[in-house]
Design a protein around this motif. Structure first.
Motif, short mmCIF file in Angstrom:
data_model
loop_
_atom_site.label_atom_id
_atom_site.label_comp_id
_atom_site.label_asym_id
_atom_site.label_seq_id
_atom_site.Cartn_x
_atom_site.Cartn_y
_atom_site.Cartn_z
N ASN A 66 0.81 -1.21 0.00
CA ASN A 66 0.00 0.00 0.00
C ASN A 66 0.85 1.27 0.00
N ASN A 67 1.90 1.31 0.82
CA ASN A 67 2.74 2.51 0.90
C ASN A 67 3.48 2.76 -0.41
N LYS A 70 1.33 4.14 -3.21
CA LYS A 70 1.13 5.59 -3.14
C LYS A 70 2.32 6.34 -3.71
N THR A 73 2.32 5.98 -7.45
CA THR A 73 1.27 6.81 -8.03
C THR A 73 1.72 8.26 -8.13
#
Length: 136
Positions: A66-67, A70, A73
């Motif tokens: 998840n980190n 980000k 992205t």
């Protein structure tokens, strides 16, 4: 100095220079000279585009936690901005820049699993059909 001729004007260099200065005319505009602008080297596009694509693929297949997703992205949006800037600066054509930006944005949306490639294709098709002039 010697005599020079610029377009229809002929005379001493200082006289021609003073004429343009007195009349507040731009010599480059008079002779239709385009200003010299340095272009950003194309190799930046050759470097950034594959990095962008590989990052979008990593995001799409879910190899990142998840980190890191980000971070990637944010990296994708940053690279897309740089690619758009380089294209606009070098080619000065908003159509090309817009197409490149929208293509990159679609890849980001696919990479984030917001849309599938089929959904993006359908949306583009619907927009294109809306814009086709009818013969009514």
């Amino acid at each position: 100095m010697g005599k020079i001729k610029i377009g229809d004007i002929e005379g001493e260099a200082d006289d021609i220079k003073n004429l343009f200065l007195d009349l507040e005319c731009d010599l480059s505009a008079y002779i239709n000279a385009k200003p010299i602008t340095d272009k950003i080297p194309k190799y930046w596009l050759y470097i950034l585009t594959p990095i962008f694509f590989i990052s979008a693929c990593l995001l799409a297949v879910g190899l990142l936690d998840n980190n890191w997703s980000k971070v990637v992205t944010l990296l994708l949006f940053l690279i897309l901005g740089f690619i758009s800037l380089i294209i606009q600066h070098n080619y000065k054509d908003w159509r090309i820049t817009t197409i490149a930006f929208l293509t990159g944005f679609c890849l980001i949306l696919i990479g984030l699993n917001i849309y599938t490639p089929e959904q993006i294709s359908k949306k583009i098709e619907e927009e294109a059909v809306k814009r086709i002039p009818t013969s009514e």
